[in-house]
Design an enzyme around this catalytic site. Structure first.
Site: not given
Lengths: 555, 542
Positions: B246, B276, B300, B320, B354-355, B401
């Site tokens: 990305q 959050h 993040d 992530d 990749d989840a 998230d």
């Protein structure tokens, strides 16, 4: 042999395989940038050619003979399915003799560190409720969650082809789906709608016995003359008869014929062409049955069936002769074979044989076959395929519709490629693309010879030249490119073959030799091979006085 | 020496100023090109090396070309100045416009860098030849070169400290172009004695035209660069990088900084606490003494910051995709400060994968009817017998998230298949929360996610929170067991909250009438309806 000895240049090969005369003058004038690794694969030719040339192997030593109930010749879908059926019915006294080192025939698969990938057939439409045997196999494999009241299976989500399933590269961009809808006129859409309506009409059609016009396996289809008439003309002629001239519709139909049969619409029987569309609709207006797929394509089903056959599956064993001993009906059949690993002739005394290899081998392997049966394998015509697995360090950049499972290039004679990592949900980083190209030439022998003579570097260049069209940077991304040449890949349903006596008679047993292969249906489909495997197994069970779970009448 | 007489000392000093401006602008163009190339193509070392290499070689080419100019030196100098103004000034907008196509971008990039380099390379030799009649050579060389290098220093300090954070790349580029054009126009007066009258007004007219064009560019910078990020993101870019997965862009304004992934706002430091706190606390406060927590997405570290407020939490596993995201705080200190370096905590394990693949791989390998197969490369199969669970490997809560489901590769992370695999990783009492886009903007997308969770047997409680930077935002609480009617913040929760109280917490579950449930299909891998809903609902706004 003068003509056949001509060796093609790389450019000529590209022009012949991809049909891009423009490439002759531009683009490939320099030495091509080839992948750093790769190899040329194919079916074992040596044994086949010795058979063709009438070579006689020495007889096995007396201690190299075994007694076995059933010898299954060929470990493709038909042979493995026959074995599955025998075992289900308590018959475990069989062996499967497979020439290649790996079972599966044209459903075989390969594997690298990252992922398995197909070398041939790579999907299976969800069977309609009438195909109970296939549904039972899928249940055993753990693919079926439950059955609907009408008997249709609810397939577990992870086996259904993940969205996005299909895209086509046309006019410099990828669009969703297969039909090149971009820029289509109202007339194009009207013709597409009329075509679909006609397919719906055939989907709804029933004969007096309640049979569908087109059903898979095809023995469930009607034998009504109105429907069989379609076998007399080509699919392209059939389109013209309906006054459908839309180039987009013709492309869609032509692509479908090449995809399923390895023939152009001009070469394909209209019966087979309509079957492709109508037999996979549950009812008129329904969507095409969803597709099931695995990273290894149908290699996953092979893996399961092979695990069921277990050690009874003998790879690397080439059958060289079958002696039916017709003089004495109680004597066993002799199956002579050659162990390619130990390079020793071996023999089997069998009560029955299931010949699950292509028909063209029957006269070469079965002693006295032609004289006894009066049958010839000549009407069985097999097309050649070129399949490549292209290993990429990462995926090409995309700017229009994203990478899908099936990726079709509109202006190419290839069929495009499927993505091996798609179904595992792996969307980033390295992957393997499986690229397909059926050789649609009228002269199958010449095309096959050309294919078998070509060098790896030339074929790799053909593959990359084709992929470069939508992915200009592809050569930089390739880490490995393996090419598989399938000499006899698919039976060709040319007009007249489906309804011919040759095809219908070929499934009749020759004494205690029973036949099972998809070519007996005139089309190369998993469902047909599976069906013939079960039928042949049932014939054997009846002959050996066992009781098959359900008998399939032989048509 | 007639002409020398008519040029006094003051204009000479002004000419040195010109050298300073020319040198500064030249370096700024080079830095702009390098920065833009790094943004798009990643690998800043390579990009800057290439840009500097091309630029310096072009300088040489320009200097060499200058020997072929033997007449009308002054006029030529001014023409070159105007050309630099035009090419350099428009370089950033043009490069931004070329962003959409990488192949074209490289061509445009190196073309522009070479053109600017060659033109700047022409400038100094021409100027030195103009001045050599008024100064002795040693003096000339020392002064011109001194101002040249001084200008480079000036630009290299100004660019990161003022230009990029305050002006942004596009305005910086246009402004430098304007300076070059002004030098050109000014030159027509300064070098008047060396210029013939013929065509002078035409030259001045052209200079004014270039200046006018660049001023219009600055005023219309927004519409001129519709594709430019600063236009899209609305604030000056302070950090940007392209990872294989990305594009990460951080922007900053007077009130705080913002993170954008592929052009989509992920948080604004001003109000991220609302998001959050709303994402984490309803779920974690519903679990009695949560010990093991799974975070999916959230690279993040801000959700982890909230989770670390629960002393009972022994381990946090964060999955992530992008290592560039989970290490961003190392390269952008304000994020480390905002997240309190949560990802460096001992209790946190980071997995960059990749989840979908991770959850699928660690979900209990199952198969139906004892079939032995290798599942490592296929989707985990079946949903057969329950085997003994090792509770130590199950999570008490999961905080999900992910980015909004705008692409198929993200849409799969909201599918029945994914939630089924996830459920295998949760204890029977686990409570999870899922961020699920705006229920106001995209009601079908929102309710599609809720329905998909229900379809795999989760009990759900939809809720929402107002996050000014996002607008009205949607979440859903889900659990294999029934969820309580009334929630309260855990008594164990450490540190002050800035958004939630018990009362506010419960009010989040009161959905206003305009967020009422709408019909939606279940999102499955083989239909990906969510991506289509999302595209329709958010697409209509774009």
């Amino acid at each position: 042999m003068g003509i056949a000895e001509v060796t093609l240049t790389r450019r000529e090969l590209i022009a012949i395989l991809l049909g891009s005369p423009a490439l002759l003058t531009t683009g490939c004038s320099t030495v091509p940038h080839l992948p750093p690794a790769g190899e040329l694969l194919g079916q074992s030719l040596e044994i086949g050619h010795r058979l063709r040339d009438g070579f006689r192997w020495p007889s096995p030593d007396t201690d190299q003979w075994q007694d076995v109930g059933v010898v299954i010749v060929g470990g493709g879908v038909a042979g493995l399915s026959a074995a599955w059926r025998l075992k289900q019915n308590g018959c475990e006294d069989f062996v499967i003799l497979e020439l290649e080192s790996q079972p599966g025939g044209t459903s075989r698969s390969g594997r690298c560190e990252l992922t398995p990938y197909p070398w041939g057939a790579h999907y299976l439409p969800v069977p309609l409720p009438h195909n109970r045997d296939l549904i039972r196999l899928l249940e055993e494999m753990g693919c079926v969650e439950s059955l609907n009241p009408d008997g249709s299976p609810v397939i577990a989500e992870q086996f259904l082809c993940r969205d996005p399933d299909e895209r086509v590269f046309v006019n410099g961009q990828w669009i969703e789906g297969l039909y090149p809808s971009l820029g289509a006129s109202n007339d194009d859409f009207a013709q597409l709608a009329a075509f679909r309506q006609e397919i719906d009409r055939w989907t709804a059609w029933r004969d007096t016995a309640g049979r569908r016009a087109f059903s898979i396996p095809i023995r469930h289809s009607t034998d009504d003359a109105e429907v069989l008439e379609l076998d007399k003309l080509s699919m392209a002629e059939w389109l013209r008869q309906h006054e459908w001239t839309s180039p987009r519709l013709h492309w869609l139909v032509d692509y479908s014929c090449r995809d399923d049969y390895g023939l152009t619409a001009e070469q394909t029987s209209a019966w087979a062409g309509v079957l492709y569309f109508a037999a996979r609709l549950k009812e008129p207006g329904a969507d095409h049955q969803p597709l099931m797929t695995w990273p290894h394509g149908n290699g996953r089903i092979i893996e399961y069936l092979a695990s069921q056959a277990d050690t009874r599956l003998k790879p690397g064993i080439a059958v060289t002769r079958i002696n039916p001993s017709h003089e004495n009906p109680n004597a066993t059949l002799e199956v002579l074979a050659f162990d390619t690993a130990s390079e020793q002739p071996i023999g089997f005394h069998a009560k029955s044989v299931i010949f699950a290899a292509p028909q063209f081998l029957a006269p070469r392997l079965i002693d006295g076959f032609a004289e006894r049966t009066g049958r010839s394998a000549d009407p069985f015509e097999y097309g050649s395929w070129l399949v490549a697995n292209v290993h990429l360090r990462h995926r090409p950049r995309e700017s229009s519709f994203p990478l899908s499972w099936d990726n079709v290039i509109h202006d190419s004679r290839s069929l495009g490629y499927v993505v091996a990592t798609h179904q595992s949900g792996d969307d980033h980083g390295p992957t393997v693309l499986t690229w397909y190209h059926p050789l649609c030439d009228d002269d199958v022998k010449a095309a096959r010879q050309q294919l078998l003579k070509a060098k790896w570097s030339d074929l790799a260049d053909v593959v990359l030249t084709d992929l470069e069209h939508p992915h200009p940077e592809i050569r930089e991304l390739v880490t490995r490119l393996d090419v598989f040449r399938w000499g006899h890949a698919m039976i060709r349903p040319r007009p007249g073959f489906i309804t011919s006596r040759h095809r219908r008679d070929a499934a009749q047993p020759d004494g205690r030799i029973h036949f099972a292969n998809t070519d007996l249906s005139g089309i190369a489909l998993f469902e047909e091979a599976f069906d013939h495997g079960l039928r042949a197994a049932d014939e054997v069970l009846v002959a050996q006085n066992s009781r098959p779970s359900s008998l399939i009448p032989c048509r | 020496m007639k002409s020398a007489d008519s040029m006094n000392r003051a204009p000479l000093f002004l000419l040195y100023l010109n050298v300073l401006i020319i040198a500064s602008c030249g370096l700024v163009y080079e830095l702009l090109a390098g920065t833009l190339a790094s943004y798009l193509l990643g690998d800043s070392v390579t990009q800057f090396s290439l840009v500097i290499g091309v630029y310096l070689s072009a300088l040489g080419a320009g200097a060499w070309i200058s020997r072929f100019v033997d007449q009308r030196l002054a006029r030529c100098f001014i023409e070159v100045e105007l050309a630099v103004a035009l090419v350099g000034g428009l370089s950033a907008p043009v490069l931004f416009l070329a962003f959409s196509s990488v192949g074209a971008f490289r061509v445009v990039l190196y073309g522009i860098v070479f053109a600017i380099g060659a033109l700047v390379g022409l400038e100094l030799p021409l100027l030195m030849r103009l001045l050599k009649e008024h100064l002795d050579f040693e003096d000339l060389v020392s002064r011109v070169l001194a101002f040249d290098y001084l200008g480079a220093l000036f630009a290299s300090l100004l660019f990161p400290m003022f230009c990029v954070p305050r002006l942004g790349l596009v305005r910086t580029s246009l402004l430098c172009g304007l300076l070059n054009a002004a030098v050109g126009l000014w030159g027509t007066y300064l070098l008047r004695p060396l210029l013939s009258s013929r065509g002078l007004s035409g030259l001045r007219g052209r200079a004014c035209l270039v200046i006018g064009l660049l001023i219009v560019g600055i005023i219309k910078a927004d519409s001129l660069t519709t594709l430019a990020e600063e236009r899209v993101l609305g604030e000056p870019v302070v950090h940007a990088e392209s990872t294989p997965y990305q594009r990460i862009v951080l922007t900053q304004n007077a009130r705080g900084f913002q993170l954008h992934l592929n052009g989509h706002l992920q948080f604004n430091s001003v109000d991220e606490h609302r998001y959050h706190e709303a994402l984490v606390h309803p779920a974690l406060s519903s679990v009695k003494s949560p010990r093991r927590v799974l975070v999916l997405g959230g690279g993040d570290g801000l959700a982890v910051r909230e989770i670390l407020r629960y002393p009972s939490v022994e381990s946090i596993t964060l999955v992530d995709l992008d290592p560039g995201m989970t290490s961003l705080a190392d390269r952008f200190p304000p994020l480390a400060e905002l997240s309190r370096s949560s990802l460096k905590e001992r209790r946190v394990t980071i997995i960059n994968e990749d989840a979908f693949l991770w959850v699928g791989r660690v979900a209990r390998p199952e198969s139906s009817k004892g079939v032995e197969t290798d599942h490592s490369h296929a989707l985990p199969e079946g949903s057969g017998r329950a085997t003994q669970r090792d509770d130590a490997t199950l999570f008490d809560s999961a905080i999900i998230d992910f980015p909004d489901p705008g692409t198929f590769s993200v849409g799969k992370l909201y599918s029945t298949r994914f939630y089924r695999m996830l459920r295998e990783r949760l204890t029977g009492d686990a409570v999870i929360s899922v961020q699920c886009t705006s229920p106001l903007v995209a009601p079908q997308s929102y309710w599609c996610i809720v329905k998909t969770l229900e379809a795999v047997g989760f009990r759900v409680r939809p809720y929402h929170a107002a996050v000014p930077s996002f607008g009205e935002w949607g979440f859903v609480l889900a659990s294999p067991r029934p969820l309580p009617e009334t929630l309260s913040l855990s008594s164990e929760l450490r540190g002050p909250s800035r958004f939630l109280t018990d009362k506010i917490l419960n009010s989040l579950f009161d959905l206003p009438l305009d967020l009422a449930r709408v019909e939606a299909e279940v999102n499955r891998l083989n239909n990906q309806v969510l991506v289509h809903y999302y595209d329709q609902e958010w697409g209509s706004l774009k």
